[in-house]
Design an enzyme around this catalytic site. Sequence first.
Site, PDB file in Angstrom:
ATOM      1  N   TYR A  91      72.257  29.689   4.185  1.00 30.72           N
ATOM      2  CA  TYR A  91      73.252  29.134   3.279  1.00 30.72           C
ATOM      3  C   TYR A  91      72.751  29.384   1.857  1.00 30.72           C
ATOM      4  O   TYR A  91      71.606  29.799   1.648  1.00 30.72           O
ATOM      5  CB  TYR A  91      73.405  27.632   3.518  1.00 30.72           C
ATOM      6  CG  TYR A  91      74.024  27.269   4.851  1.00 30.72           C
ATOM      7  CD1 TYR A  91      75.278  27.756   5.204  1.00 30.72           C
ATOM      8  CD2 TYR A  91      73.371  26.423   5.749  1.00 30.72           C
ATOM      9  CE1 TYR A  91      75.865  27.407   6.417  1.00 30.72           C
ATOM     10  CE2 TYR A  91      73.944  26.068   6.957  1.00 30.72           C
ATOM     11  CZ  TYR A  91      75.193  26.564   7.289  1.00 30.72           C
ATOM     12  OH  TYR A  91      75.761  26.223   8.479  1.00 30.72           O
TER      13      TYR A  91
ATOM     14  N   LYS B  32      79.350  35.869   6.027  1.00 28.12           N
ATOM     15  CA  LYS B  32      80.102  35.146   7.077  1.00 28.12           C
ATOM     16  C   LYS B  32      80.974  34.080   6.429  1.00 28.12           C
ATOM     17  O   LYS B  32      80.533  33.370   5.532  1.00 28.12           O
ATOM     18  CB  LYS B  32      79.101  34.504   8.047  1.00 28.12           C
ATOM     19  CG  LYS B  32      79.717  33.634   9.121  1.00 28.12           C
ATOM     20  CD  LYS B  32      78.673  33.277  10.179  1.00 28.12           C
ATOM     21  CE  LYS B  32      79.189  32.315  11.224  1.00 28.12           C
ATOM     22  NZ  LYS B  32      79.240  30.925  10.773  1.00 28.12           N
TER      23      LYS B  32
ATOM     24  N   HIS C  13      84.346  28.972  10.173  1.00 27.08           N
ATOM     25  CA  HIS C  13      83.184  28.155  10.550  1.00 27.08           C
ATOM     26  C   HIS C  13      83.498  27.328  11.806  1.00 27.08           C
ATOM     27  O   HIS C  13      83.105  26.163  11.930  1.00 27.08           O
ATOM     28  CB  HIS C  13      82.788  27.243   9.381  1.00 27.08           C
ATOM     29  CG  HIS C  13      81.305  26.983   9.284  1.00 27.08           C
ATOM     30  ND1 HIS C  13      80.509  27.502   8.302  1.00 27.08           N
ATOM     31  CD2 HIS C  13      80.474  26.246  10.059  1.00 27.08           C
ATOM     32  CE1 HIS C  13      79.263  27.090   8.458  1.00 27.08           C
ATOM     33  NE2 HIS C  13      79.215  26.331   9.525  1.00 27.08           N
TER      34      HIS C  13
ATOM     35  N   GLY D 163      80.014  30.761  19.257  1.00 25.27           N
ATOM     36  CA  GLY D 163      79.269  29.562  18.883  1.00 25.27           C
ATOM     37  C   GLY D 163      79.244  28.567  20.030  1.00 25.27           C
ATOM     38  O   GLY D 163      78.350  28.584  20.881  1.00 25.27           O
TER      39      GLY D 163
HETATM   40  C1  LIG Z   1      77.412  22.616  16.270  1.00 24.03           C
HETATM   41  C2  LIG Z   1      77.648  23.788  15.371  1.00 24.03           C
HETATM   42  C3  LIG Z   1      76.689  24.119  14.409  1.00 24.03           C
HETATM   43  C4  LIG Z   1      76.894  25.218  13.561  1.00 24.03           C
HETATM   44  N1  LIG Z   1      75.926  25.555  12.662  1.00 24.03           N
HETATM   45  C5  LIG Z   1      76.069  26.687  11.904  1.00 24.03           C
HETATM   46  C6  LIG Z   1      75.027  27.115  11.050  1.00 24.03           C
HETATM   47  O1  LIG Z   1      73.968  26.503  10.959  1.00 24.03           O
HETATM   48  N2  LIG Z   1      75.240  28.252  10.339  1.00 24.03           N
HETATM   49  C7  LIG Z   1      76.398  28.984  10.415  1.00 24.03           C
HETATM   50  O2  LIG Z   1      76.533  30.018   9.755  1.00 24.03           O
HETATM   51  N3  LIG Z   1      77.388  28.589  11.226  1.00 24.03           N
HETATM   52  C8  LIG Z   1      77.257  27.473  11.981  1.00 24.03           C
HETATM   53  N4  LIG Z   1      78.252  27.102  12.849  1.00 24.03           N
HETATM   54  C9  LIG Z   1      79.446  27.954  12.959  1.00 24.03           C
HETATM   55  C10 LIG Z   1      79.228  29.045  14.012  1.00 24.03           C
HETATM   56  O3  LIG Z   1      78.303  30.011  13.591  1.00 24.03           O
HETATM   57  C11 LIG Z   1      80.546  29.782  14.298  1.00 24.03           C
HETATM   58  O4  LIG Z   1      81.132  30.166  13.083  1.00 24.03           O
HETATM   59  C12 LIG Z   1      81.540  28.936  15.086  1.00 24.03           C
HETATM   60  O5  LIG Z   1      80.885  28.098  16.017  1.00 24.03           O
HETATM   61  C13 LIG Z   1      82.513  29.851  15.816  1.00 24.03           C
HETATM   62  O6  LIG Z   1      83.465  29.124  16.505  1.00 24.03           O
HETATM   63  P1  LIG Z   1      83.343  28.806  18.083  1.00 24.03           P
HETATM   64  O7  LIG Z   1      82.385  27.679  18.204  1.00 24.03           O
HETATM   65  O8  LIG Z   1      84.731  28.425  18.451  1.00 24.03           O
HETATM   66  O9  LIG Z   1      82.858  30.065  18.758  1.00 24.03           O
HETATM   67  C14 LIG Z   1      78.075  25.993  13.677  1.00 24.03           C
HETATM   68  C15 LIG Z   1      79.030  25.661  14.664  1.00 24.03           C
HETATM   69  C16 LIG Z   1      78.819  24.577  15.500  1.00 24.03           C
HETATM   70  C17 LIG Z   1      79.849  24.268  16.558  1.00 24.03           C
END
Ligand SMILES: Cc1cc2nc3c(=O)[nH]c(=O)nc-3n(C[C@H](O)[C@H](O)[C@H](O)COP(=O)(O)O)c2cc1C
Length: 416
Positions: free
Chosen positions: A141, A273, A297, A351
């Site tokens: 980030y 991203k 996200h 994710g």
């Molecule tokens: C519990 C959780 C924690 C996440 N933490 C991050 C993170 O630390 N950094 C980041 O770039 N995206 C984070 N994301 C977003 C994921 O990288 C991704 O964009 C997202 O989960 C995609 O959607 P999906 O869960 O439906 O596949 C997080 C998502 C979830 C569900």
Amino acid sequence: MQTPSWFENPWKRNPWFESVAVAQERARKRLPAPVYSALLAGSERGQSRDDNQSAFAELGLAPHVVGQQPERDQTTSVFGQQISSPVIISPTGVQAVHPDGEVAVARAAAARGTIMGLSNFASKSVEEVCATGATTFFQMYWTGDRDTMIQRMERAHAAGSQGLIATLDWSFSIGRDWGSPEIPEKVDLKTMIRMAPQVATRPRWLADFGRQFRETGKLPDLTAPNLAPPGGNAPTFFGAYYEWMTTPPPSWEDVAWMREQWAQISGTPFVLKGVSRVDDALRAVDAGVAGISVSNHGGNNLDGTPAAIRMVRPIAERVGDQVDVVMDGGIRRGSDVVKAVALGAKAVLIGRAYLWGLAANGQAGVENVLDLLTGGVDSALRGLALSSVTDLRPEHLLVPHDFDRELGLPVTTAAR
Ligand SMILES: Cc1cc2nc3c(=O)[nH]c(=O)nc-3n(C[C@H](O)[C@H](O)[C@H](O)COP(=O)(O)O)c2cc1C
């Protein structure tokens, strides 16, 4: 008819699961309620999170009855890496899901030949994760001052990261109509006693962490080791969050600066991203990125942002010939992967899908999820009579005329 006493239903104890939905259900039963709820996530009224998944159901496939190909290839290349299938691990923090956390996920990614995205908010260090042999892209980030960011990039590079993902979409819009789970500042005896009622009903999760405690003397760690200063202690999750919240947001010049620093340190790809607008995609190209992930996200950010899949085609059509466009959000089955690739994504990031698998069955559960997705991609390729994922095009889908969302009017070069 009653089953004889010697007969045991083989599915009952079988840790293998047949769909991501089944893995999610197992995760729900296995995890303490606050941990499960942290993974469900979403923000505000949950509109974006829900649209991420339901939008895929609006897209249809147009299969052939004869002419299917006997050999089907899923290998593709993205961000300078050859991967065995167009499915990449998206970086996620908060992995108190399983004691092995990101290390288990990385092993699974390595075993299945894909890229591991590692969050800067991860519970395992970038050194431990790279040591698994997984092709690791470190995610950052915009947090801390410039010297701190450079130090973190240098550390990620020294550990063996082969790319940097900058996630810049976060707007700290976290209020949820269904309430947010409590995340303890640290896991000490006091916290354990207070949270005991929620945890006591999840004996298998507790047993996993109990095993870790017996072997290593460590409790689940809610710190961010990748944000530790050189020679110093890892900040707590909240300490890290505070640093992030109080860092002034970046400009496009800052993005170009970050990309340039990473280029000098590592020379490997820099991926932005969280892109949802066409004008931002064009600016990202100007800033010199190697790739972008079209993403909201996972619907955890500004609610009301359209499903990521709706924004893929407008962005891919505009910049897909200059940078690698991938997407993330809502992928739960192989046909979702195929739809995203047909609309112009070179690959997808997952994710929650792998987090459910990790919760259900550790490394094997993540491999199970990756296998389900590649199995689904293979079925779709067969039905569509294609021999390679790289042959997927929009005409292989049924796309409602009002499906796409083109956000951000194209800007002229002068106005940029
Ligand atoms: C519990 C959780 C924690 C996440 N933490 C991050 C993170 O630390 N950094 C980041 O770039 N995206 C984070 N994301 C977003 C994921 O990288 C991704 O964009 C997202 O989960 C995609 O959607 P999906 O869960 O439906 O596949 C997080 C998502 C979830 C569900």
